[in-house]
Structure formats: structure tokens, C-alpha cells
Design a protein around this motif. Sequence first.
Motif, PDB file in Angstrom:
ATOM      1  N   ALA A  56       0.824  -1.215   0.000  1.00  0.00           N
ATOM      2  CA  ALA A  56       0.000   0.000   0.000  1.00  0.00           C
ATOM      3  C   ALA A  56       0.860   1.268   0.000  1.00  0.00           C
ATOM      4  CB  ALA A  56      -0.953  -0.001   1.192  1.00  0.00           C
ATOM      5  N   SER A  65      -5.381   4.496   4.386  1.00  0.00           N
ATOM      6  CA  SER A  65      -4.656   3.463   3.648  1.00  0.00           C
ATOM      7  C   SER A  65      -3.667   2.731   4.546  1.00  0.00           C
ATOM      8  CB  SER A  65      -3.921   4.101   2.461  1.00  0.00           C
ATOM      9  OG  SER A  65      -3.087   3.170   1.821  1.00  0.00           O
ATOM     10  N   THR A 122      -3.459  -1.296   6.105  1.00  0.00           N
ATOM     11  CA  THR A 122      -2.238  -2.094   5.995  1.00  0.00           C
ATOM     12  C   THR A 122      -1.777  -2.581   7.357  1.00  0.00           C
ATOM     13  OG1 THR A 122      -1.518  -0.868   4.024  1.00  0.00           O
ATOM     14  CG2 THR A 122       0.177  -2.045   5.265  1.00  0.00           C
ATOM     15  N   SER A 179      -4.388   3.310  -1.500  1.00  0.00           N
ATOM     16  CA  SER A 179      -3.146   3.994  -1.835  1.00  0.00           C
ATOM     17  C   SER A 179      -3.102   4.390  -3.305  1.00  0.00           C
ATOM     18  CB  SER A 179      -1.947   3.099  -1.507  1.00  0.00           C
ATOM     19  OG  SER A 179      -1.838   2.028  -2.426  1.00  0.00           O
TER      20      SER A 179
END
Length: 450
Positions: A245, A384, A388, A400
Motif C-alpha cells: 500500500a 490506507s 495495511t 493507496s
Amino acid sequence: MNHTTANPLGTEKIPRLLVRFAVPSIIAMLVSALYNMVDQFFIGHSVGMLGNAATNVAFPLNTTCTAIALLFGIGGAANFNLCMGAGREDEARRYLGTAVSMLVICGLALCLIVNIFLEPMMKAFGATDDVLGYALTYTGITAFGFPFVILATGGGHLIRADGSPKFSMVCMLTGAVLNTILDPLFIFVFDWGIAGAAWATVIGQVISASIAAWYLAHYKTVTLRLADLKPKVRDCLQILSLGMAPCFNQLAMMVVQITMNNVLTSYGALSSYGSEIPLACAGIIAKVSMIFFSFVIGISQGLQPITSFNYGAQKGRRVKESFWLALGAATAISTLAFLVFQIFPRQIIALFGSGSEDYFRFAEQYFRIFLFFTFLNGIQPISSNFFTSIGKAKLGVFLSLTRQIIFLLPLILLLPVFMRIDGVMYAGPIADLAAALLAGVLILREMKKL
């Protein structure tokens, strides 16, 4: 369980933890941005506009270095913290060793590739005939620093995962301070011009990487053994899944930078500004905006070990609290940056050398239009990196890519067809708004599950 209660990531108050981990991360990101800013400042006052344009042409490779560093640095750190939170110490050590090895291998590979294909790369990245010579000189030298900056930046994330964010900050800060001292010495005293700025950067990166390497050999929470440094395919794939990401976000920035350079050069030639003014201005503004993004990205990176550990330890309340606190801080900083960019664009661009009235007029427009929705720009990167850090790599990767690839890149190509060079400027705020709205919807859905 003992491994969660003894670790401060699972027990200490969230605001204190976020400050402890985010502030050094912010400073480390600022240092990374300042490497380019310092070069831009001194090159602008010595070489001038063409030198500024050359550093913009070289910038996609700096972004590539950051992408590799985040891929294995954040991917390795996230897996390390998730395993430590769940009490799987041997597995955590393997992830650490694999991440370190891949940082070194990829850094050497990138250095070799750039040296082989340097000139075609610079032309593909948007260098005009007047800019090409400067770009070849600057990038040809800084390429030797790529293995070191990748190890220093990626190693910084692994150092923070070990609970030493201050050491990570010192690691990056030492190199940046040295670069700032050597830049004017090499450029003005030794009269090396743009080559002096490049050598100052490389020397600073070597020092930072040396400090990071020393720490990684003396890790605190686990003892890194020589056998752990042998990359293992399964561990590498898992690191890639959680590092993709932030890596893709940087690679997306690189693709957008290259595309934008070429679009600005092409449509700039059809405008009253010419090719070089948009290329130089956009490069300066991208690096100035990276100062702001350093705060946002630093907060998201500081959030990572907190959410990873507590998600692994099944402490949902602490996971939610840390996310909302990080998002609030990022939004406050984003709003301040928006005000600065709207009120002081001419003063900011003047810091990097003189230029014609057309040069300043284009810069003012670009600042105010392209960065109009800056106050929303904390939502997408925080969300984002959150996905992750809790192991939901697919959502992290998707988010991302939203701003840069899914929204901004098509707009950069499409809008100038109808609006000429102004289309590049309006692509920015449209992409920012769309990415923020989508991230908001996805994060609210996830919060309900937690």
C-alpha cells in the motif's frame, strides 16, 4: 497475556504513544523531504531555473527509492509488530532479517539500472534539451546514494518497530544536517555547481545508512542472526503484502510525476509560459507540498506499530482510538497547510531563486488551484496505512492507488485536452476530493466492524 501487557504498545495511553512514535516519524519524513528542498534551494540560487527543472526531472527516482524503502520497511515492521503482539518471536525475527536483506539487494539493483539507462530515463522523465545536461549530472551522481538512502529510510521503520523512534529520527537527521552543511560548501566555495549538491546528498545518505546498519545489528527486542538475513520467499511475500500500500502510493506518485512533467512540457510549449517555467514551478511546488505531506505520512507511520500490535492483541478499542486521534491531527495540519498555500504562494516560490513575472504568476496559480483541497489530504493516507497495519493489505493497496492512479492520472491526461495547461492544475483538487470521500466511506464501514 504477558507479551501484551508488558509491552507499552498494549498498555500506554494512546495520545502519549502516538506522540512518541509519530513525532520522530514526522521528523524522519521531514528530513527526507529536506534533502531535496535543500538541494533545490541552493541549486535555484546558483544554477537557476534550469537547475530547478533538472531536479524535478530527477525526482521520480527519489520517489522510487522511497517506494522500495516503504515496501520492505513498513511491510517488515508491520509483520514484525503483528507477530510480536501475538507472541510469535521467532517468526518476527525472520521478517526483520528478510526485510533488511531486501532493502540492500533492491538498492544495489536500482543503482545499477539507473547507471545503465540514465540518459533515456531523463528524456522519458521530461527533460528538455536545455535541462538534459543538468539532469544527467545530478542524477548520475545521486544514483550512487540510492542503496544508502533505501537502507536508511527502510531501516528507520524497522528501528521504530523495535521501540526506538528517537534513534530512527537521529539516524535521518544526522545525514540531512551534513547535507545542509556540505551543499553551500561544495556549490559556492568549491564551485562544483549542481554536481556539488549531488555529492553533498550522497555523503549525507551514506552517514545515515551507516547509523541505521549499526542499530539493526544491535536490535533490542530480538537478536538478529546471520541466518535470518537469508531472504525467504514466503516471508518476503508476506512483507510485500503489507508493504504494497505505501509502496504503490509512492510508485503512483512517480508515474504521475513523470506524466505531469511530460504534459507540462508539452502544453507549456503551447502557452505563453514556455516549457521550462511549468516544469521548474511544478517541481518546486511538489517538494514544498512534501513538507506538509511529511507530517501526514509521519503520523500514519507512527500509527502503524500501535494499531498493528493492538490489532494482533485483539484490543479493538485501542485500535479505534488511535486511528481517530491520528486522523484528527492530520486534518488539523492539512488545514494549516491549505491556508499557507493559499495566502503565501509568491513568497514561498521566491525562496528558491528569482524568475520572470510569468514564472511567479504560473507558480501562484498552480499553488492555489492544484492544492485547493489540501485540507482533506490527511484522510486517504491515514486510512490506507491503517488498513495495511491491521493486515488488510488489499484495502490498503486500493486506497493507496485512488488519488494518484485511479483519479489524478486520467485527469492529468484528459483535462488538458480541453483546458490546455490549466487542465493540469484543476486535476489536483478533483482527485483530492474524490479520494477523500472514498476513503471516508471505507473507513466508516471498517469502524463499525471493530
